[in-house]
Design an enzyme around this catalytic site. Structure first.
Site, PDB file in Angstrom:
ATOM      1  N   HIS A 469       1.007  -1.171   0.033  1.00 31.83           N
ATOM      2  CA  HIS A 469      -0.060  -0.183   0.077  1.00 31.83           C
ATOM      3  C   HIS A 469       0.718   1.354   0.138  1.00 31.83           C
ATOM      4  O   HIS A 469       1.201   1.896   1.114  1.00 31.83           O
ATOM      5  CB  HIS A 469      -0.921  -0.090   1.272  1.00 31.83           C
ATOM      6  CG  HIS A 469      -1.733  -1.348   1.436  1.00 31.83           C
ATOM      7  ND1 HIS A 469      -2.254  -1.603   2.576  1.00 31.83           N
ATOM      8  CD2 HIS A 469      -2.168  -2.222   0.424  1.00 31.83           C
ATOM      9  CE1 HIS A 469      -2.882  -2.880   2.289  1.00 31.83           C
ATOM     10  NE2 HIS A 469      -2.887  -3.162   1.126  1.00 31.83           N
ATOM     11  N   ILE A 470       1.447   1.591  -1.237  1.00 31.37           N
ATOM     12  CA  ILE A 470       2.345   2.636  -1.472  1.00 31.37           C
ATOM     13  C   ILE A 470       1.865   3.876  -1.206  1.00 31.37           C
ATOM     14  O   ILE A 470       0.957   4.298  -2.075  1.00 31.37           O
ATOM     15  CB  ILE A 470       3.143   2.568  -2.469  1.00 31.37           C
ATOM     16  CG1 ILE A 470       3.685   1.018  -2.688  1.00 31.37           C
ATOM     17  CG2 ILE A 470       4.419   3.332  -2.695  1.00 31.37           C
ATOM     18  CD1 ILE A 470       4.121   0.508  -4.149  1.00 31.37           C
TER      19      ILE A 470
END
Length: 533
Positions: A469-470
């Site tokens: 989950h950048i």
């Protein structure tokens, strides 16, 4: 092709955010070109790749690797594309192809909580967002309708309208966790997901395949490939295998063209009135840094010096154990339910909040491999596979990571096949996370005891996985001195450059970032259409 090389809007990246921006604009009569660095691959091919792959637990193995549009690969060995600059590893996984990384997501489509938008003011940590929950709520709903989202109405995020559909039927494992934990004060709720519980938008209902990651074989689960197809049907032009390597600006700082290579390194220039950068939180800052010029020596959109900075994810630890009754994980979606009681509270001043995810992934392969490695064989092997596969379950957290100026994406000294520098990650974890991890272990232990747990196996202390989950590398904010874009995703430095990506999120909160990124992207598209076209 000359008539296709100019448009009202050029969108860079055909993932779920870029494609839904393109879809929204194209439906309003705006001419849109989408430039995607990777190839186009259909669901049938990906499903066949998965079925034929010897590495079923490697969620990247079914997806194509393109020398001209490389992405990180770690199995069977690290390809070195994302350089690890330390001090902690950040092995991000993402896909560069039409539709992007949501091809292999778990379809969790949570809204943030209202309090997540002002944690600095409320709890003295992190950063405040330049918008409130109420500003995003109508776009959350628009995203949910487009993606086909369902969930528990009591999940902490207020709603103006009900979910588009009811949740997928409860799995037996989910049911038993809910029934047994409730008397002890734990509320187990159905996860909020973009997964059909009935025929919806021309796609079938979930039929219980337990390989949501890496691919839903029937498209009951929404993904960026569906969004890309919808954008094209609405009139957008999508050019695959178009690796954008530079954005060109004029003397006033307006972006005038995107330059892309094809796989043979032939360069093409595409012009537009407005540009939407919609690659992920690693590839987007990489392009802005690559586009440095005499006027902008530190890269585009980077007068604040924060392009690539404040890199965040959701670090996790976990517990695997045997329950005292057979639950047979593997029937239905892989990640059906969670415990949300520690997502918010005054404790956020002291330690990271988190959500506890209850896995329903089949344990057959993992227990078989473990037993064989232990030297078990014959009749005993069959007996123990049966017992362990029926009783083994796992829990993990999804933990907020606060923005840290020193965590960042930079350009490495390595170059890919087209001669483009690859990204590098500078990454570390702090005591705020460590204290949250310790609190998680306490909760896991209590839950395992309630479930009659034996054979408790905690993940290695101090070694935490990320959840892909950048976020945070292109943070939005009111002040151009410490943010990249404004509250509508418009670059502070370039009036016709917008960014639609998980990277614009100033904080990561405690849930998967996709739905929030899509809602922000739709809000950006709405603002662009009203003010810039």
């Amino acid at each position: 092709m000359a008539d296709k090389l100019s448009a009202d809007v050029v969108v860079i990246g055909s993932g779920i955010c870029g494609s839904l921006v393109a879809h929204r604009l194209a439906k309003q009569g705006v001419s849109v070109i989408i430039l995607e660095s990777g190839p186009r691959v259909d669901r049938g091919t990906i499903t066949a790749n998965f079925r034929n792959s010897p590495r079923k637990k490697d969620f990247m193995s079914p997806y194509p690797f393109s020398a001209w549009s490389p992405h990180p690969i770690y199995k069977p060995e690290d390809n070195g594309y994302l350089v690890q600059a330390g001090p902690h590893p950040y092995p991000a996984e993402y896909i560069r192809m039409v539709g992007g990384t949501s091809w292999h997501w778990a379809a969790q489509a949570w809204r943030l909580l209202p309090n997540d938008f002002d944690i600095k003011t409320r709890y003295g940590v992190g950063r405040d967002w330049p918008i409130a929950y109420e500003d995003l709520e109508p776009f959350y709903y628009e995203a949910e309708v487009k993606m086909g989202v369902s969930g528990a109405p009591n999940n902490g995020s207020p709603r103006s309208k009900p979910f588009p559909m009811p949740p997928v039927a409860e799995s037996y494992l989910q049911q038993r966790f809910r029934e047994r934990l409730a008397p002890e004060g734990y509320e187990v709720i159905v996860n909020t997901t973009a997964r059909n519980s009935r025929n919806y938008d021309g796609r079938p209902a979930c039929c219980g395949n337990n390989n949501c990651m890496p691919i839903c074989p029937i498209d009951a689960q929404y993904h960026g490939g569906i969004a890309a197809n919808a954008a094209e049907e609405a009139g957008a032009t999508l050019i695959a295998n178009a690796v954008v390597y530079r954005l060109e600006h004029d003397d006033k700082g307006r972006i005038v063209a995107a330059h892309y290579y094809d796989p043979d390194k032939r360069s093409t220039r595409v012009t537009a009135k407005n540009f939407v950068l919609a690659a992920n939180g690693i590839e987007s800052p990489k392009l802005l840094l690559l586009s440095a010029s005499d006027k902008y020596p530190n890269g585009l959109a980077n007068s604040s010096g924060t392009v690539g900075r404040h890199l965040m994810d959701h670090p996790s630890n976990s517990l695997t154990f045997y329950t005292d009754e057979p639950l047979w994980p593997g029937r239905g979606p892989m990640s059906p339910a969670s415990i949300n009681s520690l997502r918010d509270g005054d404790f956020r001043r002291d330690h990271a909040p988190f959500r506890i995810d209850i896995s329903n992934a089949s344990a057959v392969q993992s227990v078989t491999e473990s037993l064989i490695s232990e030297g078990v064989y014959g009749i005993d092997l069959d007996r123990q596979i049966n017992y362990r596969a029926a009783h083994q379950v796992s829990l993990k957290n999804v933990m907020e990571q606060l923005p840290n100026y020193d965590n960042r994406i930079i350009l490495s000294d390595r170059k890919d096949a087209l001669g483009i520098p690859t990204p590098a990650a500078v990454y570390q974890l702090d005591d705020y996370i460590e204290r949250g991890m310790q609190r998680s272990l306490e909760e896991y232990t209590r839950i395992a005891k309630i479930m009659g747990g034996t054979g408790l196996r905690f993940s290695k202390p101090g070694v935490y996985s990320n959840n892909q989950h950048i976020t945070g590398t292109l943070s939005m904010g009111h002040d151009p001195r410490d943010s990249v874009v404004d509250s509508f995703g418009r670059s502070h430095d370039h009036e016709n450059l917008f960014i639609a990506s998980t990277g614009v999120m100033p904080t990561s909160a405690t849930v998967n970032s996709t739905l929030t990124a899509v809602a922000l992207a739709l809000r950006t598209a709405d603002h662009l259409a009203r003010t810039a076209l």
